[in-house]
Design a protein around this motif. Structure first.
Motif, mmCIF file in Angstrom:
data_model
loop_
_atom_site.group_PDB
_atom_site.id
_atom_site.type_symbol
_atom_site.label_atom_id
_atom_site.label_comp_id
_atom_site.label_asym_id
_atom_site.label_seq_id
_atom_site.Cartn_x
_atom_site.Cartn_y
_atom_site.Cartn_z
ATOM 1 N N GLN A 7 0.860 -1.189 0.000
ATOM 2 C CA GLN A 7 0.000 0.000 0.000
ATOM 3 C C GLN A 7 0.896 1.237 0.000
ATOM 4 N N CYS A 8 0.728 2.091 -0.993
ATOM 5 C CA CYS A 8 1.607 3.268 -1.076
ATOM 6 C C CYS A 8 1.006 4.431 -0.285
ATOM 7 N N TYR A 9 1.861 5.267 0.228
ATOM 8 C CA TYR A 9 1.435 6.487 0.925
ATOM 9 C C TYR A 9 2.575 7.489 0.861
ATOM 10 N N GLU A 10 2.267 8.722 1.197
ATOM 11 C CA GLU A 10 3.281 9.770 1.128
ATOM 12 C C GLU A 10 4.378 9.460 2.147
ATOM 13 N N GLY A 11 5.612 9.448 1.710
ATOM 14 C CA GLY A 11 6.704 9.170 2.630
ATOM 15 C C GLY A 11 7.156 7.718 2.595
ATOM 16 N N LEU A 12 6.498 6.893 1.801
ATOM 17 C CA LEU A 12 6.911 5.487 1.699
ATOM 18 C C LEU A 12 8.313 5.429 1.087
ATOM 19 N N ASP A 13 9.209 4.698 1.722
ATOM 20 C CA ASP A 13 10.556 4.632 1.169
ATOM 21 C C ASP A 13 11.016 3.177 1.057
ATOM 22 N N GLU A 14 12.263 3.021 0.603
ATOM 23 C CA GLU A 14 12.776 1.679 0.341
ATOM 24 C C GLU A 14 12.714 0.797 1.575
ATOM 25 N N SER A 15 13.015 1.395 2.750
ATOM 26 C CA SER A 15 13.087 0.554 3.945
ATOM 27 C C SER A 15 11.729 -0.040 4.297
ATOM 28 N N LYS A 16 10.651 0.626 3.861
ATOM 29 C CA LYS A 16 9.330 0.082 4.162
ATOM 30 C C LYS A 16 8.793 -0.751 3.010
ATOM 31 N N ALA A 17 9.339 -0.532 1.820
ATOM 32 C CA ALA A 17 8.814 -1.252 0.662
ATOM 33 C C ALA A 17 9.684 -2.439 0.278
ATOM 34 N N LEU A 18 11.005 -2.322 0.526
ATOM 35 C CA LEU A 18 11.916 -3.341 0.002
ATOM 36 C C LEU A 18 12.513 -4.216 1.108
ATOM 37 N N TYR A 19 13.344 -3.619 1.956
ATOM 38 C CA TYR A 19 13.955 -4.411 3.029
ATOM 39 C C TYR A 19 14.438 -3.481 4.124
ATOM 40 N N GLU A 20 14.727 -4.074 5.248
ATOM 41 C CA GLU A 20 15.264 -3.297 6.367
ATOM 42 C C GLU A 20 16.228 -4.223 7.102
ATOM 43 N N TRP A 21 17.288 -3.673 7.676
ATOM 44 C CA TRP A 21 18.151 -4.505 8.512
ATOM 45 C C TRP A 21 17.515 -4.610 9.891
ATOM 46 N N GLU A 22 17.536 -5.804 10.458
ATOM 47 C CA GLU A 22 16.901 -5.984 11.773
ATOM 48 C C GLU A 22 17.897 -5.570 12.850
ATOM 49 N N TYR A 23 17.880 -4.288 13.187
ATOM 50 C CA TYR A 23 18.875 -3.758 14.131
ATOM 51 C C TYR A 23 18.766 -4.433 15.499
ATOM 52 N N ALA A 24 17.519 -4.649 15.940
ATOM 53 C CA ALA A 24 17.325 -5.249 17.258
ATOM 54 C C ALA A 24 17.960 -6.638 17.301
ATOM 55 N N LYS A 25 17.754 -7.391 16.220
ATOM 56 C CA LYS A 25 18.300 -8.754 16.159
ATOM 57 C C LYS A 25 19.828 -8.707 16.124
ATOM 58 N N GLN A 26 20.340 -7.727 15.379
ATOM 59 C CA GLN A 26 21.803 -7.583 15.303
ATOM 60 C C GLN A 26 22.379 -7.288 16.691
ATOM 61 N N MET A 27 21.690 -6.373 17.407
ATOM 62 C CA MET A 27 22.149 -5.995 18.753
ATOM 63 C C MET A 27 22.118 -7.206 19.686
ATOM 64 N N LEU A 28 21.026 -7.943 19.592
ATOM 65 C CA LEU A 28 20.853 -9.106 20.446
ATOM 66 C C LEU A 28 21.970 -10.131 20.186
ATOM 67 N N TYR A 29 22.262 -10.336 18.925
ATOM 68 C CA TYR A 29 23.310 -11.290 18.559
ATOM 69 C C TYR A 29 24.673 -10.840 19.086
ATOM 70 N N THR A 30 24.942 -9.543 18.969
ATOM 71 C CA THR A 30 26.253 -9.064 19.467
ATOM 72 C C THR A 30 26.369 -9.295 20.976
ATOM 73 N N PRO A 51 12.651 -8.788 4.997
ATOM 74 C CA PRO A 51 12.100 -8.457 3.680
ATOM 75 C C PRO A 51 10.741 -7.768 3.796
ATOM 76 N N ARG A 52 10.572 -6.735 3.006
ATOM 77 C CA ARG A 52 9.288 -6.034 2.914
ATOM 78 C C ARG A 52 8.601 -6.511 1.626
ATOM 79 N N PRO A 53 7.368 -6.040 1.314
ATOM 80 C CA PRO A 53 6.613 -6.655 0.213
ATOM 81 C C PRO A 53 7.375 -6.853 -1.105
ATOM 82 N N LEU A 54 8.133 -5.840 -1.541
ATOM 83 C CA LEU A 54 8.793 -5.962 -2.849
ATOM 84 C C LEU A 54 9.806 -7.098 -2.858
#
Lengths: 308, 310
Positions: free
Chosen positions: B66-89, B128-131
């Motif tokens: 679903q598109c909306y104003e302000g939609l960017d790659e991190s919400k449409a394509l992918y994001e790094w799971e920072y919380a998971k990375q922190m937990l692993y460290t 992974p996000r929808p795309l």
């Protein structure tokens, strides 16, 4: 058929529809995939691949029948059902008519119709090269039909009817013959209109860009002709669409503006030069066309141009 | 997938979506030419429904963005799971200490850590996000990019790579190519013009309000409980409203809502009272409601709805 599609695409471009090379390739692939046997499907496949604006659908619908036929019935042969004696009678009756009417009734009864070259020649004589719009095309069509002798056709058909009766052709055969000739008359008129429309579209495609070649930019509004006004309307419509898009885009920087280095330094002098408050240059929110419209308002025609 | 256009229409029909010949042709071409479809038209005419019916008729899963104003790659394509990375460290603290145990300087530690950073920027930590889901799916999917005209122009530009080559670039991982080319449907309500480049990559479909007969067929299919004569009357009223100069025309979805409302209210006929009570289901602006009431009451004695205000 490929050539016809290419010509059609040129016609579309001349009518102001933006068709890129990639889209032409898509259209060819679509035709290859779906074939041309079903006209409706052929039309939909060309429209889906070539026209990407709803506003351009009108131009497409106007041009499609000119290039690929309007789907009307073709001319039929009225003579094939007649016996050899009756055909001979028909020939004799036709030979008694004057040259022009003989030719016309020959086209209408044999179902052959004039050749493409003959049609082009007639169109040229009717002044098709001076026609630019569909309305003018209708005028050329009327002149061509007049040239062919359509005005006296009813009268001549009556005469032919009587002559065939005198020669002893059966009533049933005459009725049938006249019925087919009557149907062919409609089909021929449509063929002529199609030829004229197509020729106008081709002429338009071969002509250089009207707007940039014309002196429309320098003409005062008072001396605009109806055609100039139509052209301007089209341009205004295009500008309005662009402005609507731009207004709807509400870009992120539109809210904040660009970073203003000088303004930031100046306003932070009181903090000893430490940039605590950031300043941004805001873009003016009122679109440029307000002033454009205001300066043209006294002319009175501006409103007419915008509202059509 | 589809044998011919008739097959497309029949399969969409099985999913209760009545497709015109044009819709059938465009969907068939989308499969044949492997091209996305850009469906434009007023809101509520069934553009999104087409994607749902398309997915159901082909048995492919539907992925929606679903598109909306302000939609960017991190919400449409992918994001790094920072919380998971922190937990692993945190969890791998001891292992990290072993790796960095014998270093003498900060620079050496940083350089050794940099050698290991691939561990933290691998697919394990990619959300992974929808795309990206659509591209990396193990089976072909239908990807619905809804209301693309609401997204920013930057996002539209970003979509170009996805729609033409069906691949995306993730700087840390490289280029990810689609395993199966997704069937893409973009919808737009035409609030702004889309870029030429985007349009060029798509097949264009304009979905408009249906004809009265087509709408009646839709109402009968979707709301079978509504009596046939009442359905006919309801569709006629909606069509009459669409001919008026309203701020927002009633869409097909609103016609269906109204039809359901009539069933729920057990209406025997569309009389003045029913119309007054339910007009707000069709019209969403007070000015429109007033205008419609005036029109339906003010047609004079010979008017179709004149009797309601007598």
């Amino acid at each position: 058929m490929d050539n016809r599609v290419v010509e059609f695409i040129r016609g579309l471009r001349a009518a102001g529809v933006r068709v890129s090379l990639a889209e032409s390739v898509d259209a060819m692939h679509a035709v290859e995939s779906l074939g041309i046997s079903n006209k409706e499907v052929f039309r939909s496949s060309l429209r889906a691949t070539l026209v990407k604006e709803h506003d351009d659908f009108a131009a497409f619908e106007e041009l499609f029948p000119l290039y690929f036929g309007s789907g009307g019935p073709p001319l039929q042969n009225a003579l094939e059902d007649l016996s050899p004696e009756e055909q001979e009678m028909m020939q004799m009756a036709l030979s008694a008519l004057s040259g022009r009417m003989q030719q016309l009734l020959d086209w209408l009864s044999s179902g052959e119709g004039p050749s493409k070259e003959e049609l082009e020649e007639m169109a040229r004589r009717a002044g098709v090269e001076w026609a630019n719009s569909p309305q003018e095309g209708q005028w050329v069509t009327r002149r061509m039909l007049q040239q062919m002798g359509f005005a006296h056709l009813e009268e001549q058909m009556q005469q032919l009817y009587q002559k065939l009766q005198e020669m002893g052709m059966s009533q049933e055969a005459i009725e049938k013959l006249m019925g087919v000739v009557e149907a062919n008359k409609e089909a021929l008129a449509e063929q002529v209109a199609q030829q004229v429309g197509q020729q106008i579209a081709e002429q338009r495609a071969n002509r250089p860009d009207d707007l940039h070649g014309s002196d429309l930019m320098n003409k005062p509004l008072q001396s605009l002709t109806e055609e100039d006004a139509n052209q301007l309307r089209k341009e205004v419509q295009r500008l309005v669409t662009q402005m609507r898009s731009r207004a709807a885009l509400r870009r992120k920087r539109g809210n904040k503006g660009k970073f203003d280095a000088k303004g930031t330094i100046r306003s932070n002098l009181r903090n000893g030069g430490v940039p605590i408050e950031l300043k941004f240059k805001k873009r003016s929110s009122s679109p440029a066309w307000c002033s454009f419209a205001t300066c043209l308002l006294p002319c009175g025609r501006w409103r007419n141009l915008c509202c059509g | 997938m589809f044998k011919d256009i008739a097959d497309v229409r029949q399969k969409l029909g099985q999913q209760q979506y009545i497709a015109s010949e044009e819709i059938g042709t465009v969907v068939y071409l989308a499969h044949a030419l492997c091209k996305p479809i850009l469906a434009e038209g007023p809101a509520g005419v069934g553009k999104t429904e087409l994607a749902k019916a398309w997915a159901l008729s082909t048995g492919m899963p539907l992925i929606r963005l679903q598109c909306y104003e302000g939609l960017d790659e991190s919400k449409a394509l992918y994001e790094w799971e920072y919380a998971k990375q922190m937990l692993y460290t945190q969890l791998l603290r001891d292992t990290l200490r072993n790796v960095l145990g014998d270093v003498n300087s900060l620079a050496e530690a940083a350089s050794r850590l940099a050698d290991e950073e691939d561990v933290f920027f691998s697919e394990n930590f990619l959300l992974p996000r929808p795309l990206l889901t659509a591209l990396t799916s193990d089976e072909p999917v239908v990807l619905l990019i809804d209301e693309i005209d609401r997204a920013d122009v930057e996002f539209e530009a970003f979509l170009l790579e996805v729609l033409s080559d069906f691949q995306v670039s993730v700087p840390e991982l490289g280029t990810i190519k689609a395993k199966h080319q997704p069937m893409v449907l973009l919808t737009s309500n035409n609030t702004r013009e889309l870029s030429e480049a985007l349009k060029r990559r798509c097949l264009y479909l304009h979905v408009d309000y249906p004809t009265q007969d087509a709408e009646l067929e839709i109402v009968r299919l979707k709301v079978p409980d509504l009596k046939p004569d009442l359905a006919q009357q309801a569709v006629a009223v909606v069509n009459q409203l669409r001919n008026m100069d309203l701020r927002k025309m009633p869409s097909i979805s609103e016609t269906l809502d109204w039809a359901r409302a009539l069933v729920t209210l057990n209406a025997a006929s569309i009389d003045e009272k029913t119309l007054t009570n339910t007009l707000t289901v069709l019209l969403k602006y007070e000015a429109d409601v007033q205008k419609a009431r005036r029109m339906m009451g003010g047609e004079g004695d010979g008017g179709r709805y004149g009797r309601y205000n007598r």
